[in-house]
Design an enzyme around this catalytic site. Structure first.
Site, PDB file in Angstrom:
ATOM      1  N   GLU A 440       0.761  -1.092   0.050  1.00 25.69           N
ATOM      2  CA  GLU A 440      -0.083   0.166  -0.114  1.00 25.69           C
ATOM      3  C   GLU A 440       0.702   1.306  -0.193  1.00 25.69           C
ATOM      4  O   GLU A 440       0.694   2.231   0.812  1.00 25.69           O
ATOM      5  CB  GLU A 440      -0.990   0.055   1.363  1.00 25.69           C
ATOM      6  CG  GLU A 440      -1.697  -1.261   1.047  1.00 25.69           C
ATOM      7  CD  GLU A 440      -2.959  -1.184   2.186  1.00 25.69           C
ATOM      8  OE1 GLU A 440      -2.787  -0.418   3.101  1.00 25.69           O
ATOM      9  OE2 GLU A 440      -3.927  -2.095   2.155  1.00 25.69           O
ATOM     10  N   GLU A 522      -4.868  -9.042   0.878  1.00 27.56           N
ATOM     11  CA  GLU A 522      -5.327  -8.825   2.183  1.00 27.56           C
ATOM     12  C   GLU A 522      -6.874  -8.927   1.823  1.00 27.56           C
ATOM     13  O   GLU A 522      -7.425  -8.540   0.761  1.00 27.56           O
ATOM     14  CB  GLU A 522      -5.141  -7.313   2.820  1.00 27.56           C
ATOM     15  CG  GLU A 522      -3.574  -7.198   3.179  1.00 27.56           C
ATOM     16  CD  GLU A 522      -3.223  -5.896   3.840  1.00 27.56           C
ATOM     17  OE1 GLU A 522      -4.235  -5.322   4.466  1.00 27.56           O
ATOM     18  OE2 GLU A 522      -2.220  -5.687   3.824  1.00 27.56           O
TER      19      GLU A 522
END
Length: 821
Positions: A440, A522
């Site tokens: 991220e 995720e």
């Protein structure tokens, strides 16, 4: 552990039979280490350090008086220790706040005195640190060796020129975990092993062996071995390298040798190819390992010997065929986790790393994403031995910060060194299937960030072209296409349920970019069903990694109160989103995952008539790291005849529910029911039982039984024999049971512990996410009727006796045998 020790002894015997040089991986608690007579010595340097919590002016100097400092052994994490003057590590005013679980970092100092005998003067000395959080500065005898900002990579220094032979030497380390620098609990200190390596001038370089396999089939495989050898002598020398391949039974499979003249102060990489006939392939079901032994000779003298474990296997990633291990399609049943060890903090004992892999594998996981940093060596060793695949991840940020004092301050200068450390150290592990260069990363739609991504990915491929590169991407949209274009595999964070409920992003992106290979790196626990169905339905989606497989300290209450996070979340200190809690016990969502992943699974949970914790009305709708408020508890005095919601997770075709032998009927459990059957049952004490059927035949059952008041303490060690090596652990689960032996899930009694013999208590816990009790005091309340105590062996054998007491309960005792192997 016992089998591992016996295997190590057996392998040592084999080494002696083929005349290998000695490698020591033990240490004595004295200032003078024990060395091999010739060749390489690798000495665990964890014992006998002095520590001071706080800053200490002049502590880098050789003559500094550290007599008042605390003596301890590594690994060590001061953030998990009680704050000075308290009996808790938690503080609502801690700088780390919610992210760090309200724990405290700061500055700390370590010093160690040691003697290198005069007879070792002709050798090279290397000090290796497996992990220090963070930003340590290192001195020896007052001379600076350097610093290492990143808290998760291994690093080393050649200290030969700075050592005084035959006299005391002082190694001094200042560790600075200052400011807001992490989004999770990092721990503070020298939390992984330290090694002293004593080498001949001619030796295999640090992480200098590279092993790859090719043309793998049932009849044979080619093994390519590259060995980088240093000649740090003052003359050119002809060097011979003999490489032997040993199978898992200790039998030599093949060998080869090469010679080369190496200039003084020079190095040379030997390239050797060996064939293994009828190889045993490494897989998750049968993780067979081979050993390559590099023997280095100058003339007839053996000057070095390095043993490297490796596996023979093939991996393939394909948008049509999916992920193939040894040619067979396999879906990745994955989970993410952080590096902390719950009640141990970040202290990385080998057994703690191994136990986590054992528990995760037992719960059905076949892959782990190390988020968001490289793991301990012992963790990867355990994955190799036990058959667990790994995504080895480098960073949580690059140039742009996520916190004011994080690694972004050092990225430009340090990234190349840190990536090299990760890959050179870890590249021979068969368990690793992907290198992840980031998670991220801020600004992934910006050209300058895409440029950095390409730079990192290309650098990784240059060092290790045998594995693909991935990065985990959030806020999924077409603007991220250039960023994804730098990867071999695309990591999707929260593609299932991450704001994409109205359309299937895996379908849409496959239509736009058919060649893209996807992994959900995720996913939300609350979206477990949809996440796994997406994997089943889409060949180009290779697997799913839940956040998280194991619970952790920090990001406090992400799994209950969620986002936005606030200071008033205290006393919450655990994330409370893991399939497995910090004690190693399965949580309800783990049992649900059993129903998704395994056949004939069955478990019973209820919606408590009052919430388990205070709800958060401000939790955002997109914050889905929580699970349903389900508990394994049929003890609800005062709710007689009132309906209680019962939920059965099941992969059986049908489920029948009984209360005190009265049937409430059968219900199907399949994809159309999300593998859950639900009833409303008027509460009465007794036995609530579910029976699962396949083709009308009962194949499994699960029950909850009402418990009466606890009368006894039951102790359940994971191992009753451990190694007397100063490092090994026994995890003992404590349950409070009634007169029928049923655990009482309402019990919260305070337990007190007494230990005698060659062992110490290094951690206590109960997995209560709002408990601020000490992890180290010899007392702890149980929660939901149970608790955990962790015992560490000292460095001499004997019987370790543990006694557990609580007012009104029968005293319980257990003996753990600490043995010399």
């Amino acid at each position: 552990m016992k089998n591992r020790i016996f295997a190590a002894i057996f392998f040592a015997i084999i080494c002696c039979m083929v005349n290998h040089s000695c490698i020591l991986k033990t240490e004595k608690k004295i200032n003078e280490p024990v060395f091999c007579k010739e060749g390489r010595s690798e000495i665990l340097f964890d014992a006998g350090w002095r520590f001071y919590r706080g800053d200490a002016a002049g502590a880098e100097m050789e003559k500094f008086d550290d007599a008042a400092w605390r003596m301890l052994d590594l690994p060590h994490d001061w953030s998990i220790e009680d704050l000075p003057g308290t009996i808790s590590p938690f503080n609502p005013d801690a700088i780390s706040q919610v992210n760090g679980g309200f724990t405290t970092g700061g500055t700390g100092w370590y010093r160690k005195s040691f003697v290198i005998p005069d007879k070792e003067k002709a050798k090279r000395l290397v000090i290796q640190f497996d992990g220090i959080y963070m930003n340590p500065e290192i001195w020896i005898n007052g001379v600076s060796l350097g610093s290492h900002p990143y808290g998760y990579t291994s690093f080393w220094f050649d200290i030969t020129e700075n050592v005084k032979f035959g006299k005391p030497n002082i190694l001094s380390i200042k560790v600075r975990n200052e400011g807001v620098n992490s989004r999770w609990y990092s721990g503070s200190g020298i939390y992984r092993h330290v090694w002293l390596k004593v080498l001949e001038p001619v030796h295999v370089a640090q992480w200098g062996t590279t092993i790859t396999t090719s043309e793998v089939n049932e009849s044979s495989t080619g093994v390519s071995i590259k060995t980088l050898v240093n000649n740090q002598s003052v003359i050119a020398l002809k060097v011979k390298v003999i490489t032997r391949i040993i199978n898992s039974k200790g039998e030599e499979q093949n060998k080869t040798e090469s010679e080369q003249l190496i200039d003084k102060a020079g190095k040379f990489e030997f390239g050797q190819d060996i064939m293994i006939k009828n190889p045993d392939l490494w897989s998750i079901e049968s993780p067979v390992l081979y050993t390559a032994i590099n023997e280095v000779y100058t003339g007839d003298r053996l000057v070095d010997s390095v043993s490297t474990k490796f596996g023979v296997r093939t991996i393939q990633f394909d948008a049509v065929k999916g992920f193939l291990l040894n040619g067979k399609m396999l879906k990745l049943k994955g989970g993410c986790f952080h590096h902390d060890q719950g009640p141990l903090g970040s202290k990385s004992y080998d057994r703690a790393e191994e136990r986590r892999v054992e528990l995760l594998k037992a719960s059905g996981f076949n892959a782990i994403r190390c988020s968001h940093n490289p793991p301990a060596q012992a963790f990867l060793d355990a994955c190799d031995r036990l058959g667990m695949m790994v995504i080895d991840e480098a960073f949580d940020m690059w140039q742009d910060p996520k916190n004011p004092n994080d690694y972004s301050l050092y990225f430009e200068k340090e990234w190349q060194k840190d990536v090299e450390s990760i890959i050179l150290r870890d590249r021979n592990h068969p368990s690793i299937i992907l290198w992840s260069i980031g998670n991220e990363i801020p600004g992934m739609n910006k050209p300058e960030v895409v440029k950095t991504s390409r730079m990192l990915a290309d650098f990784v491929r240059k060092i290790d072209p045998s594995r693909p590169v991935i990065a985990a991407v959030n806020n999924l949209n077409p603007e991220k296409d250039p960023f994804f274009g730098t990867m071999d595999v695309a990591g999707y964070n929260y593609g299932s349920g991450g704001g994409h409920e109205q359309h299937n992003i895996f379908n849409l992106d496959h239509q736009r970019v058919p060649s893209r290979i996807m992994i959900q790196t995720e996913s939300y626990p609350l979206e477990a069903f949809k996440s796994w169905m997406d994997v089943i339905d889409h060949p180009w989606l290779l697997g799913d990694f839940v956040w998280t497989a194991f619970d952790y300290i920090g990001e406090a209450s992400i799994g209950w109160r969620g986002y936005p996070q606030e200071k008033n979340f205290f006393p919450w200190n655990l994330a409370w989103c893991g399939d497995i809690d910090i004690c190693g016990w399965k949580r309800p969502q783990s049992y649900y995952r059993d129903a998704l992943w395994k056949d004939n699974q069955l478990s019973v949970f209820i919606n408590p008539p009052r919430p388990s914790f205070e709800p958060n009305p401000k939790r955002e709708s997109w914050s889905k790291w929580h699970w349903l408020d389900h508990v394994a508890d049929w003890n609800w005095e005062g709710y007689e005849d009132k309906p209680i919601a019962v939920n059965v997770y099941s992969s059986c075709e049908e489920v029948e529910l009984f209360l005190n032998e009265k049937s409430f009927g059968r219900k199907p459990t399949n994809r159309s029911t999300n593998f859950i059957a639900a009833w409303n049952v008027p509460y009465h004490a007794g036995i609530l039982k579910a029976v699962g059927y396949q083709k009308k035949i009962g194949v499994n059952s699960s029950e909850l039984t009402t418990a009466t008041e606890p009368v006894s303490i039951k102790l359940f060690p994971d191992r009753s024999q451990i190694a007397a090596d100063g490092q090994d652990l026994s995890y003992i689960t404590i349950e409070l049971v009634d007169s029928s032996g049923i655990r009482n899930p309402k019990a919260e009694n305070l337990l007190k512990y007494e230990i005698d013999g060659p062992g110490t208590i290094v951690g206590l816990a109960n997995a209560n996410p709002v408990s601020t009790e000490s992890y180290q005091q010899p007392q702890r309340k149980v929660w939901q009727g149970r608790s955990l105590v962790i015992i560490k062996a000292e460095d001499h054998p004997g019987e370790i006796h543990l006694k557990v007491t609580s007012p009104g309960l029968n005293t319980s005792e257990i003996t753990i045998n600490s043995m010399a192997f």
